[in-house]
Each structure stands twice: as C-alpha cells, then as structure tokens.
Write a protein that holds these residues in place. Structure first.
Motif, PDB file in Angstrom:
ATOM      1  N   VAL A 100       0.820  -1.217   0.000  1.00  0.00           N
ATOM      2  CA  VAL A 100       0.000   0.000   0.000  1.00  0.00           C
ATOM      3  C   VAL A 100       0.855   1.269   0.000  1.00  0.00           C
ATOM      4  O   VAL A 100       0.755   2.091  -0.905  1.00  0.00           O
ATOM      5  CB  VAL A 100      -0.985   0.017   1.200  1.00  0.00           C
ATOM      6  N   HIS A 101       1.744   1.402   0.982  1.00  0.00           N
ATOM      7  CA  HIS A 101       2.448   2.685   1.140  1.00  0.00           C
ATOM      8  C   HIS A 101       3.514   2.932   0.085  1.00  0.00           C
ATOM      9  O   HIS A 101       3.764   4.077  -0.271  1.00  0.00           O
ATOM     10  CB  HIS A 101       3.060   2.783   2.532  1.00  0.00           C
ATOM     11  N   ARG A 102       4.197   1.899  -0.350  1.00  0.00           N
ATOM     12  CA  ARG A 102       5.279   2.119  -1.307  1.00  0.00           C
ATOM     13  C   ARG A 102       4.791   2.151  -2.752  1.00  0.00           C
ATOM     14  O   ARG A 102       5.572   2.232  -3.679  1.00  0.00           O
ATOM     15  CB  ARG A 102       6.359   1.039  -1.148  1.00  0.00           C
ATOM     16  N   ARG A 103       3.483   2.040  -2.949  1.00  0.00           N
ATOM     17  CA  ARG A 103       2.920   2.073  -4.306  1.00  0.00           C
ATOM     18  C   ARG A 103       1.871   3.175  -4.353  1.00  0.00           C
ATOM     19  O   ARG A 103       1.272   3.514  -3.340  1.00  0.00           O
ATOM     20  CB  ARG A 103       2.238   0.741  -4.632  1.00  0.00           C
ATOM     21  N   ASP A 104       1.616   3.680  -5.542  1.00  0.00           N
ATOM     22  CA  ASP A 104       0.540   4.672  -5.632  1.00  0.00           C
ATOM     23  C   ASP A 104      -0.675   4.113  -6.363  1.00  0.00           C
ATOM     24  O   ASP A 104      -1.588   4.863  -6.694  1.00  0.00           O
ATOM     25  CB  ASP A 104       1.041   5.970  -6.279  1.00  0.00           C
TER      26      ASP A 104
END
Lengths: 497, 497
Positions: B55-59
């Motif tokens: 979740v956080h490292r991808r947009d």
C-alpha cells in the motif's frame, strides 16, 4: 441550535472514504462499518501510535495477540457467560444489561431515583419501579425491557457437526419433555460445541499471565498489551462507529504488587489522558470522570473514564460526553478467578523478599474505533476564509494523518509531472504515505487535501525545473514556503516523530 | 530419518514466547493459538512489511478494513453460503469440502485416479469410488466422509433475541411437522438472525468496489488491500499455526481492464514470490506451483500458489510443501455476481475510450499466520560451534526480527547499567524495539538473544565509560565490532530499511 456537525462528518466520511456502512450495496448491516482507504490509514496510525507508546517506547510492557475464540470456560470464570437460561433485562436509562434474578428488588410502583453519574452528564432523574418489581442494579432505573433469554456474547459452534442437525434429530425427544427439562436438554445440545467471540481482549492477558511470566524476562510491575477485535451484542445507537457490535480494543493489563496499586492507578489515569492530548486532541473537549463507588463493577477498586465531548445530537442540542477509555483497578480478582477455575498457580514469587503474591491489575482499556471517531470529530473544522468561501479541513496531528503529503505538478506539461513523480517515488520509498494529483486547478487540489487532513501539499512549478525547490503549503495556516526537494524527507520525518 | 525440527520449533515457540496454545490453562482449544510477546512482534512486522510494500510504497493500491461480520446475502452471492440443509462431504485426500449433490457421479466400486497436483507433492494415487456413488469434484478421490449438515462458515446471530429461545417456543410445532417441513421451519428460525464470520476478506473489497471508486481518485489498474481475520470450520492438523479455524489474511484485489489480466497475473505471480525472498526466505525452500485447469475454482482463469517447504513430519520423513499464498485470476466473476444479487452497477467507465467494462481481478491472497510460521521455520538453525557446543539461532531478517537490539551492561556496577539504560532510552525513543538484560554471564545473554532472533547485542563495558564506544555483536556471524554510541541509531536504521 444544532449545526449538524455530526451529519456533516458522517457525510464527509462516506464521500472521502473514511467510513462506509458495512455491506452497503446489500442495504447495510445495522451498526457495522467498514473503514475506507483514508479511514484504514487513520485507524492504523492510531493503533500504531498506541503500540509504539505503550509497548515499544517502554521496557516494562510486552505485547500479546490472542485468538478471538477462546475456551468457553474462560467466560465462566470471568463471569461473562451467564447460563443459557438466564432471564436478562435491558435498562432503558443507562443501557446496562443485567440478570433479572440478581437485580435489587423494590415494591412495584414505588419511586426510584436514578443515581447521579448513571448518565454521562451527571443529571438526576426520577422513575417508577416497573411491574417486574426490581430496578436496574447500576442506575436504579425502573424503565426496563421485558425479560428474555439473552447473552452479551456472540455464540457460535466449533466442531464437525452443526448443532442444528442435532436439534433436528432431537425434536421429538424435546417435545416429550417437561418445559424445564426441555430447556436443559436443548442447552446441553448447544453447549456441546458452543464457543464465543470474546467480549473483551483482557481475559487473554489473564489466562496467559503464567506463560508470559515464564517465557519473557518480566517481573511486576509489568504490563501485557493487546490490540484486537471484540464483540458484544450491544444496544446500538446511530452515532456512527461510537457503539458497534464488532469493535476493536487497545487494552493493557499492568500487574503490580498489592499495595502499589493505588500509585500505579493514579499514574495510568493521568498518562492515558495525556496520550490523547499528545496526539492533538483539544484538552477542552477531554475529561477524566471518576466512577462513584456505586457505579464500580463488583471487582473494581477504582475506575476512571477518559471522556471526549462528541458533537452528537441529543434532546438538548449538540454535544455529549462519551467514553474513550476506562482505567480500572481490577485488584487480584481476575487472576484469582482463573486460578480457582483451573487449579493453576497464578501467583508471583518475588525473589528479593521471598514473598509470594497474586498481583493487582491496573487496566487502561481503550476503544480503537471510538478513538478514531474522536480524532475525526476533533479534527473537523469549517473555516470561513473570505466572503462565502468556507473550507472544510481535518486538522489531524501529522502522526495520525492518513496521507502525510500530496505532490502536485502545477501543470500537466513542461516536465513537471516527471519531477513530481520522482518526488512521489522518493517519499513512498521512505514509507511516507503520499498522494499524487494532477487534476484540476491547484486551489481545488489544496481543498481536496484539506478534507483528507493532509498536512502538506508539495507543488512542482516552473522554478522547480531550474532551482530544484518546491512550494510546500501547510494545511492549517495555508502558508506556503519554498524548500529544496532534498529537504522534504527530513522536514516531514521531523514532524512525524 | 526425522530430526524433529518441527518439535524443536514448537518447543522453542512456547519456551521463548512466540506461540502458545490458546487458553492453555483451560486445557487448550483445538487448533487455536495465541502469539506471545515475541510472536506478536514477528507477526506485526510481517503484516507491516506487507502493508508498507503493498500500500504505502505504491501509488496504485489503497487499503480497506471491513467488519468481519457482513450482510448474510454477501455469502449467498459469493457462493460460500450453501443452504442450511445441504449435505456436505469432506474429501479425505485433498481436504476439500463439497456439496454431495454437486459432485461428479460415478459407478460405485469403479476405479478413480486422483488428479496429479491434488496433493502438494504432485503424486498420483488410485482410489475406489465409495458407496455414495460420487467422487471429490476437486481431486476425484472416492475416499470421502459421510454426508452431514455442515457449513464452512461460522454462524452466529445478530439481534436482540437468542434464536434458541425461539426454537424452545416452537418445539411442539416442529414436532408436529413432517421431516422436510421441520427442516425448513427450523432453518427459517435460524436464518432470521443468522450472520456469519467471513471466510475470506476478499468479498469486503468486492462489495466496496463502488465506494472506493467514488471516494478515492483511483482507476484501473488499481488494487484494494486488506489485512484481517477470517474464519473457516476447517479440518485442522497438528502443524502448529499452519491450518487453524481462526486465521489472518493479507489479501489484495487488483482491478484491471479485461485483456490486461494475463499480464498483471504474471506480474503479481512473480512479485509475490519475490516478496518473501526480499524478507529473507531461502529461495531453495520456495516455489511457485501453477494449478492445473482441473484444479481451478470454477470462476478462476489461472491460479498459482507460492509454497514453502515446511519441516513437517509425514509418512516419508520430514518436509512438505505448503501453501503460503495463492495468486488467482478471478476474472469478473465476483463483481458480476454482486451486481446480479444487488442490482447495482459495478462496472467502470473509462473516460479516455468511452468504454464501460467490469474489471477483471487478480488476487494475491496470503496467510499472515502461515507466513509467520514459514519465517520462523526458515530462520531456525542449530549451529555446531566447537565440541558439543550447539547454539540455537533464529536468523530473521532485521526487518522482521521481533527485537532489533539487546543492550547489556557487562557487569552490574561501575556505572555500566546507567550507560546501558541511557542507550536503551535513546533506541526506544526512536521506536527501535530493544531489550535490556543484565542477568548472567555475557555469553549466556548472547545465546538467549540468538534464540529470540535479535540481530544485534550491544555491550557496555569499562572502555565505554572512557571513549563512549560499545561492542556490537552480530547474531549470524557472532563477530564483534567497536562502535561509537552515537553511531548506533543510524547503523540499526540503515538495516531496517
């Protein structure tokens, strides 16, 4: 009087993806909610802050994560499992659910005065003892529901055969029995495979007390912390996630030497209040309310609630104190009960003094969903700028804000999107949750981020291409300042500490 | 043949506080487990790594957190809710549970050959069609349980009245009915308030598809991720937490344009395998196993399992491939089913092409408990040093290690404890989970930390008092080096990235 704050918050929650009604496309499920993309981040941040502050930043508390389904005898010992055939009654005044046969009896028709504190606003009310001839054991009200078979706990069954099959096989046998035997026979079938969804996480810490003591190098005073779901067949209200049948708790049981319990109770009472303030809750909307002796659970020596002033609608307008967390001195009640039911030794031997004792327990028990709702309500603001320009902004503390930063190219050309994407990649790589948006006027993009509670908006413009600086717009002040791209990560990380 | 690896791991888990049997002091609850102080940190680290990487490292992926209890009609649409009266059968070969009336029929006594791949080791087996005259629809085995009323899902009831009360009130009426009507009447009573504990988190993403689309600025290809508990009335084995009735999933539904599904399936198939390796799993013990067409669920176009070679005991000795995660191409089956059952439009309108379509779904569905068990097994090592000196060490990747660093004063005097406590405070303040120990010889303290999988031990000695340096002992190599106290935080943080 009312300015519909709660309605606006509920609407924002759905529109921006904080909270949705559960199974909404199926018409919804009463008092069940789902956290959307922004809500899940907000709630995670709150839970993570709790874990970090309670477990990681201290060396006297360890964590635990127990299964939600536990051995049914745990609930016999804890007192949660009233027998299958107990007639339970709901108090319409204080919402307590109690066993009719344990309620204080009074002459039907006589006047009863509700205890002060039975309502969060501390008002006194009068009532009449109903035809049942007893009153609510907590608030003394006579305004009660009918008696019915009820259990606070959700029951399910664990095992290879559905108990419905066994009931089906036994229908004729059941019909032939006298009413009392019939009840017992049916209860017997059910109880053979019955298990329950835990109504609190606390009992997991008590039944694992010896395991933790033997496996970890802890000794009193020390705590065991747990975060997880619990279930209660509650009477629910319409205040979004304030009271739901499925809810998440953040509980900590702090084991201390008897005699040191009062000092630790005072310590945790203050520490837990301060925690909400450290994450940005307005202290004017927060209070500690000490329970009166008559209001205490029978095993508790003292209890205090951290309450938040929610913008709920009620008959007097807007605003109502609601419990976020209870800090209780549970004494040695729980460990002694489990020792009694299992025959296991749940005492602690202090080597220094050669003293053996059953520890007292101080319990700060918080609701993660209520905390999330309180942080949402507290952050909600409508700010009148000029003329008819009102902006809606969620003023979250950066530590709990769902999105930490938004990255905008001023326009969708001239290489600005590429630079903005590079910044995104750098921030995401650092684990900073951020959001990319290149649609619409820059002012509208700022406002969208205000509604999501994003502390900083980073804009790439034509100057960026020359001097590698960007505009950082601060959510609360709306001030903008110029900053080198290289300074962004340290700047944001400093505020997240 | 067997060297009892699994037994040793189970014993270590209890001794050091990774995993305890649930409600152990009450005799335990079958196939339910609690995570102790070390286990809860390990599992949290794995879940956090998943969330951060997915979740956080991808947009292109957002999160969601749905209630475990959902509207019962969700399970009708998904196909999980076989009617109350369905006769279900368990396959003793592949453990599939299926509806007898949907099974492929064959002449009783005829030979049937189990499909390759029905067993994780890919062996072919022969069997005989049993007296029921049908075979397992998944593996073709005739080695089946008796038929019985069964549901994969845990049923409970939501509402003010216990259905047992209603059954009790209806016993005589039920007894007067013919068997079929009796079944229906009883099912009607139960179904009035019946709700189910979700058997997978995935349906939460499907029923919230439109909500997420409308509230977040996402468009295909995009994903919705969720981490949470699910429940299945499974046939459980004795391999610790490998198969439990209550388990935690990490699932992501990735919505793509039809036609792009195969490319994305290949992408996620590899990406998910690589994820385990990035966190330190030995690639030799990891494999991707593609399902054969006959093995696929009826709605799936393709499926591949990430499998780990667990040190489980079986008839052939030690070691067995077990599923950690399944990556499936679920097509548009789920969204179409929910659209059909609710009458809602769950399609997506692509503005660029003016095309409306129901997205295909690629689903990587991982088990958090299985991943935790795999990381535990993979990290477990017994290293022979010299003579009869064997050390037990858990070689966790620093990112998932429960405790990141231990801090020791060499002796309990000369101001060393105070300096060590200062270092503890600094590390804890940075959110680095660390552990203080001043008991026993330094060598024994190292070994205790090896068993906990702690990557670094920091020792304060008499030199520290003069030059502000400490000894840092590395877990895997057991090498020691001297380092300034001021360098500790950056050193550890660098390894946790």
């Amino acid at each position: 009087m009312a300015n519909d704050t709660m309605k606006k918050i509920v609407s924002l929650c759905k529109r921006r993806g904080f909270v949705f009604q559960s199974s909404e496309i199926y018409g919804g499920l009463k008092a069940c909610y789902d956290y959307g993309p922004l809500g899940v981040e907000l709630k995670r941040n709150i839970k993570d802050a709790w874990w970090r502050d309670m477990v990681h930043r201290r060396d006297d508390i360890v964590g635990l994560d127990c299964s939600i389904i536990m051995h049914p005898d745990v609930w016999k010992a804890s007192g949660h499992l009233a027998g299958f055939c107990d007639p339970l009654v709901d108090c319409r005044n204080c919402k307590e659910r109690f066993r009719a046969d344990h309620a204080p009896r009074a002459e039907a028709g006589s006047e009863c005065i509700y205890r002060e504190g039975g309502r969060a606003d501390g008002k006194k009310l009068k009532g009449i003892v109903g035809p049942q001839g007893y009153t609510c054991p907590v608030c003394g009200s006579g305004d009660l529901s009918d008696e019915r078979l009820f259990n606070l706990m959700f029951r399910t069954s664990l095992g290879p055969v559905d108990p419905m099959q066994q009931i089906l096989n036994s229908v004729e046998e059941l019909a032939a029995l006298a009413p009392d035997e019939r009840k017992q026979k049916l209860a017997g079938i059910i109880n053979e495979s019955a298990v329950y969804l835990r109504p609190e996480t606390a009992q997991g810490m008590f039944v694992n007390f010896a395991n933790v003591l033997n496996s970890s190098r802890v000794k009193p005073p020390f705590g065991i912390a747990q975060c997880g779901k619990s279930y209660r067949n509650e009477i629910t209200t319409s205040n979004l996630t304030f009271r739901t049948c499925e809810f998440e708790q953040m509980e900590m049981e702090f084991f201390v030497k008897p005699g040191e319990d009062e000092t630790w109770y005072e310590y945790w009472r203050s520490a837990r209040r301060d925690w909400y303030i450290s994450l940005g809750i307005n202290p004017d909307r927060l209070r500690l309310r000490d329970h009166e002796t008559s209001e205490l659970a029978h095993y508790a020596k003292a209890c205090s609630d951290v309450e938040y002033f929610f913008p709920f609608e009620n008959e007097e307008g807007e605003g109502e104190w609601g419990e976020l967390e209870g800090i209780a001195n549970r004494t040695d009640y729980d460990l002694k009960k489990h020792a009694e039911f299992t025959g296991k030794d749940l005492s602690y031997f202090e080597t220094e003094t050669k003293e053996r004792y059953v520890p007292y327990v101080i319990e700060p028990a918080a609701g993660a969903d209520r905390a999330t709702l309180a942080f949402l309500c507290d952050a909600y603001d409508e700010e009148t700028l000029e003329k008819d320009d009102i902006r809606t902004v969620l003023r979250f503390h950066p530590r709990i804000a769902p999105i930490k930063a938004a990255v905008f190219p001023l326009v969708k050309r001239d290489g600005m999107p590429e630079v903005a994407e590079g910044i995104m990649k750098e921030l995401l790589g650092e684990g900073i949750n951020c959001f990319y948006d290149q649609a619409g006027a820059i002012g509208r993009r700022y406002r969208r981020m205000d509604e999501a509670g994003t502390p900083w908006c980073i804009t790439v413009d034509s100057d960026t291409l020359n001097d590698k600086t960007v505009t950082v717009r601060e959510r609360d002040s709306m001030e903008q300042k110029r900053m080198p791209i290289a300074a962004l990560v340290p700047f944001i990380k400093e505020h997240l500490k």
